[in-house]
Scaffold this motif. Sequence first.
Motif, PDB file in Angstrom:
ATOM      1  N   ALA A  36      -2.230   5.149 -13.913  1.00  0.00           N
ATOM      2  CA  ALA A  36      -1.487   3.820 -14.497  1.00  0.00           C
ATOM      3  C   ALA A  36      -2.601   3.719 -15.871  1.00  0.00           C
ATOM      4  CB  ALA A  36      -1.995   2.620 -13.570  1.00  0.00           C
ATOM      5  N   LEU A  37      -3.796   3.981 -15.843  1.00  0.00           N
ATOM      6  CA  LEU A  37      -4.404   3.795 -17.329  1.00  0.00           C
ATOM      7  C   LEU A  37      -3.891   5.121 -18.228  1.00  0.00           C
ATOM      8  CD1 LEU A  37      -8.039   3.224 -15.941  1.00  0.00           C
ATOM      9  CD2 LEU A  37      -6.699   1.701 -17.301  1.00  0.00           C
ATOM     10  N   ARG A  38      -3.537   5.959 -17.718  1.00  0.00           N
ATOM     11  CA  ARG A  38      -2.997   7.149 -18.640  1.00  0.00           C
ATOM     12  C   ARG A  38      -1.586   6.752 -19.228  1.00  0.00           C
ATOM     13  NH1 ARG A  38      -5.188  10.794 -14.767  1.00  0.00           N
ATOM     14  NH2 ARG A  38      -3.024  11.170 -13.857  1.00  0.00           N
ATOM     15  N   ALA A  39      -1.000   6.317 -18.419  1.00  0.00           N
ATOM     16  CA  ALA A  39       0.392   5.917 -18.797  1.00  0.00           C
ATOM     17  C   ALA A  39       0.511   4.419 -19.572  1.00  0.00           C
ATOM     18  CB  ALA A  39       1.444   5.738 -17.547  1.00  0.00           C
ATOM     19  N   LEU A  40      -0.486   3.799 -19.731  1.00  0.00           N
ATOM     20  CA  LEU A  40      -0.411   2.389 -20.198  1.00  0.00           C
ATOM     21  C   LEU A  40      -0.489   2.373 -21.892  1.00  0.00           C
ATOM     22  CD1 LEU A  40      -0.209  -0.516 -19.333  1.00  0.00           C
ATOM     23  CD2 LEU A  40      -2.726  -0.454 -19.276  1.00  0.00           C
ATOM     24  N   HIS A  81       6.080 -14.925 -21.509  1.00  0.00           N
ATOM     25  CA  HIS A  81       7.018 -14.126 -20.697  1.00  0.00           C
ATOM     26  C   HIS A  81       6.223 -13.082 -19.923  1.00  0.00           C
ATOM     27  CE1 HIS A  81      10.142 -11.101 -19.635  1.00  0.00           C
ATOM     28  NE2 HIS A  81      10.752 -12.007 -19.680  1.00  0.00           N
ATOM     29  N   ALA A  82       6.468 -12.838 -18.649  1.00  0.00           N
ATOM     30  CA  ALA A  82       5.859 -11.744 -17.858  1.00  0.00           C
ATOM     31  C   ALA A  82       6.799 -10.896 -17.204  1.00  0.00           C
ATOM     32  CB  ALA A  82       5.219 -12.629 -16.779  1.00  0.00           C
ATOM     33  N   VAL A  83       6.574  -9.528 -17.180  1.00  0.00           N
ATOM     34  CA  VAL A  83       7.281  -8.533 -16.487  1.00  0.00           C
ATOM     35  C   VAL A  83       6.520  -8.189 -15.255  1.00  0.00           C
ATOM     36  CG1 VAL A  83       8.444  -6.333 -16.443  1.00  0.00           C
ATOM     37  CG2 VAL A  83       8.449  -7.586 -18.523  1.00  0.00           C
ATOM     38  N   LEU A  84       7.225  -8.420 -13.812  1.00  0.00           N
ATOM     39  CA  LEU A  84       6.664  -8.233 -12.700  1.00  0.00           C
ATOM     40  C   LEU A  84       7.053  -6.976 -12.023  1.00  0.00           C
ATOM     41  CD1 LEU A  84       6.642 -11.462 -13.319  1.00  0.00           C
ATOM     42  CD2 LEU A  84       5.623 -11.334 -11.009  1.00  0.00           C
ATOM     43  N   LEU A  85       6.288  -5.767 -11.867  1.00  0.00           N
ATOM     44  CA  LEU A  85       6.975  -4.609 -11.425  1.00  0.00           C
ATOM     45  C   LEU A  85       6.408  -4.491 -10.069  1.00  0.00           C
ATOM     46  CD1 LEU A  85       5.796  -2.047 -14.135  1.00  0.00           C
ATOM     47  CD2 LEU A  85       7.885  -3.503 -13.873  1.00  0.00           C
ATOM     48  N   GLU A  86       7.357  -4.441  -8.966  1.00  0.00           N
ATOM     49  CA  GLU A  86       6.957  -4.134  -7.502  1.00  0.00           C
ATOM     50  C   GLU A  86       8.279  -3.250  -7.010  1.00  0.00           C
ATOM     51  OE1 GLU A  86       5.939  -3.907  -4.059  1.00  0.00           O
ATOM     52  OE2 GLU A  86       4.648  -5.166  -5.399  1.00  0.00           O
ATOM     53  N   VAL A 128      10.724  -1.400  -8.832  1.00  0.00           N
ATOM     54  CA  VAL A 128      10.425  -0.110  -9.555  1.00  0.00           C
ATOM     55  C   VAL A 128       9.153   0.381  -9.128  1.00  0.00           C
ATOM     56  CG1 VAL A 128       9.827  -0.800 -11.810  1.00  0.00           C
ATOM     57  CG2 VAL A 128      10.766   1.453 -11.362  1.00  0.00           C
ATOM     58  N   ASP A 129       8.745   1.685  -8.985  1.00  0.00           N
ATOM     59  CA  ASP A 129       7.604   2.294  -8.933  1.00  0.00           C
ATOM     60  C   ASP A 129       6.975   2.178 -10.207  1.00  0.00           C
ATOM     61  OD1 ASP A 129       5.385   4.196  -7.669  1.00  0.00           O
ATOM     62  OD2 ASP A 129       5.843   5.174  -9.423  1.00  0.00           O
ATOM     63  N   ALA A 130       5.630   1.492 -10.458  1.00  0.00           N
ATOM     64  CA  ALA A 130       5.181   1.250 -11.853  1.00  0.00           C
ATOM     65  C   ALA A 130       4.585   2.510 -12.540  1.00  0.00           C
ATOM     66  CB  ALA A 130       3.620   0.237 -11.503  1.00  0.00           C
ATOM     67  N   LEU A 131       4.482   3.648 -11.794  1.00  0.00           N
ATOM     68  CA  LEU A 131       3.975   4.581 -12.726  1.00  0.00           C
ATOM     69  C   LEU A 131       5.354   5.161 -13.380  1.00  0.00           C
ATOM     70  CD1 LEU A 131       1.397   6.349 -10.493  1.00  0.00           C
ATOM     71  CD2 LEU A 131       1.087   4.740 -12.596  1.00  0.00           C
ATOM     72  N   ALA A 132       6.448   5.111 -12.458  1.00  0.00           N
ATOM     73  CA  ALA A 132       7.656   5.742 -13.244  1.00  0.00           C
ATOM     74  C   ALA A 132       8.204   4.783 -14.188  1.00  0.00           C
ATOM     75  CB  ALA A 132       8.786   5.499 -11.892  1.00  0.00           C
ATOM     76  N   TRP A 133       7.884   3.586 -14.044  1.00  0.00           N
ATOM     77  CA  TRP A 133       8.384   2.588 -15.139  1.00  0.00           C
ATOM     78  C   TRP A 133       7.476   2.722 -16.649  1.00  0.00           C
ATOM     79  CZ3 TRP A 133       6.470  -1.482 -18.244  1.00  0.00           C
ATOM     80  CH2 TRP A 133       7.581  -2.279 -18.902  1.00  0.00           C
ATOM     81  N   LEU A 134       6.444   2.920 -16.307  1.00  0.00           N
ATOM     82  CA  LEU A 134       5.324   3.160 -17.354  1.00  0.00           C
ATOM     83  C   LEU A 134       5.513   4.389 -18.081  1.00  0.00           C
ATOM     84  CD1 LEU A 134       2.034   1.941 -15.952  1.00  0.00           C
ATOM     85  CD2 LEU A 134       3.234   0.984 -17.747  1.00  0.00           C
ATOM     86  N   ALA A 135       6.020   5.183 -17.164  1.00  0.00           N
ATOM     87  CA  ALA A 135       6.340   6.863 -18.044  1.00  0.00           C
ATOM     88  C   ALA A 135       7.683   6.979 -18.759  1.00  0.00           C
ATOM     89  CB  ALA A 135       6.324   7.655 -17.026  1.00  0.00           C
ATOM     90  N   ASP A 136       8.732   5.776 -18.243  1.00  0.00           N
ATOM     91  CA  ASP A 136      10.047   6.045 -18.334  1.00  0.00           C
ATOM     92  C   ASP A 136      10.591   5.007 -19.458  1.00  0.00           C
ATOM     93  OD1 ASP A 136       9.960   8.489 -17.304  1.00  0.00           O
ATOM     94  OD2 ASP A 136      10.833   7.735 -15.642  1.00  0.00           O
ATOM     95  N   GLY A 176       0.801  -1.139  -0.023  1.00  0.00           N
ATOM     96  CA  GLY A 176      -0.118  -0.110   0.047  1.00  0.00           C
ATOM     97  C   GLY A 176       0.894   1.331   0.004  1.00  0.00           C
ATOM     98  N   ARG A 177       2.177   1.370   0.175  1.00  0.00           N
ATOM     99  CA  ARG A 177       2.864   2.447   0.209  1.00  0.00           C
ATOM    100  C   ARG A 177       2.957   2.912  -1.211  1.00  0.00           C
ATOM    101  NH1 ARG A 177       5.265  -0.925   3.733  1.00  0.00           N
ATOM    102  NH2 ARG A 177       7.129  -1.278   2.383  1.00  0.00           N
ATOM    103  N   THR A 178       3.061   4.198  -1.396  1.00  0.00           N
ATOM    104  CA  THR A 178       3.163   4.883  -2.701  1.00  0.00           C
ATOM    105  C   THR A 178       4.672   5.078  -2.951  1.00  0.00           C
ATOM    106  OG1 THR A 178       2.541   7.046  -1.850  1.00  0.00           O
ATOM    107  CG2 THR A 178       0.944   5.624  -2.927  1.00  0.00           C
TER     108      THR A 178
END
Length: 217
Positions: free
Chosen positions: A150-154, A87-92, A119-127, A4-6
């Motif tokens: 997340a939906l905007r970055a996807l 293949h799966a990429v798992l972000l945590e 990694v932070d998922a939103l940072a990964w999706l953005a970068d 739950g932590r951001t």
Amino acid sequence: MKSGRTPLARGPRAAPGPTGSVRIIGGRWRNTRLPVPDLPGLRPSSDRVRETLFNWLMPKLAGARVLDAFAGSGALGLEAVSRGAAHAVLLERDAGLAAALRGAVERLGAATQARVVCVDALAWLADAPAEPFDIVFLDPPFAAGLWDAALRALPGHLAVDAWVYVESPVEHAPAVPPHWLPHREGRTRDVRYALYRVPGGQGAATLRGDSHRPDSA
């Protein structure tokens, strides 16, 4: 099934002690247990929800590239590989959880099929460079309210005719882009879960038709 932590986790630390487990339901790793550490907001999807979801997805799993954007215990991403995804990429973003996920991948002998990124998922999706995924799981920590971001970055990470799974509190339906086609939706007492097809290009084959039919779990 997410912590739950951001903020990003700061530095490595030992994985939290497991107080429970969640099982992989089907495929080659059927009944394998994955540890569920005692962390605020870590909320594994129930067996019934995952069974329903993977029944919906089964015709699309073979050879698919999968993104589990808020991996937590890894049950969604690893279940997909167990059932035939390539293949799966798992972000945590939590370092301890990411270490536990890497341990699970090693025990399963899945290092060539599952990549854990701390990694932070939103940072990964953005970068991250665009990497098209056929199936994406979006199941963020409910208290953090990350669905819209997340939906905007996807979109840059979606393959042609991708499928996106979104899990949220039962009273909240995240606003997906208007061209996404709702495929299936279900609810439990606490959770709403929905699968969408993102149309484009060649035109996707459907999963048991394109009707939008609520299911119960």
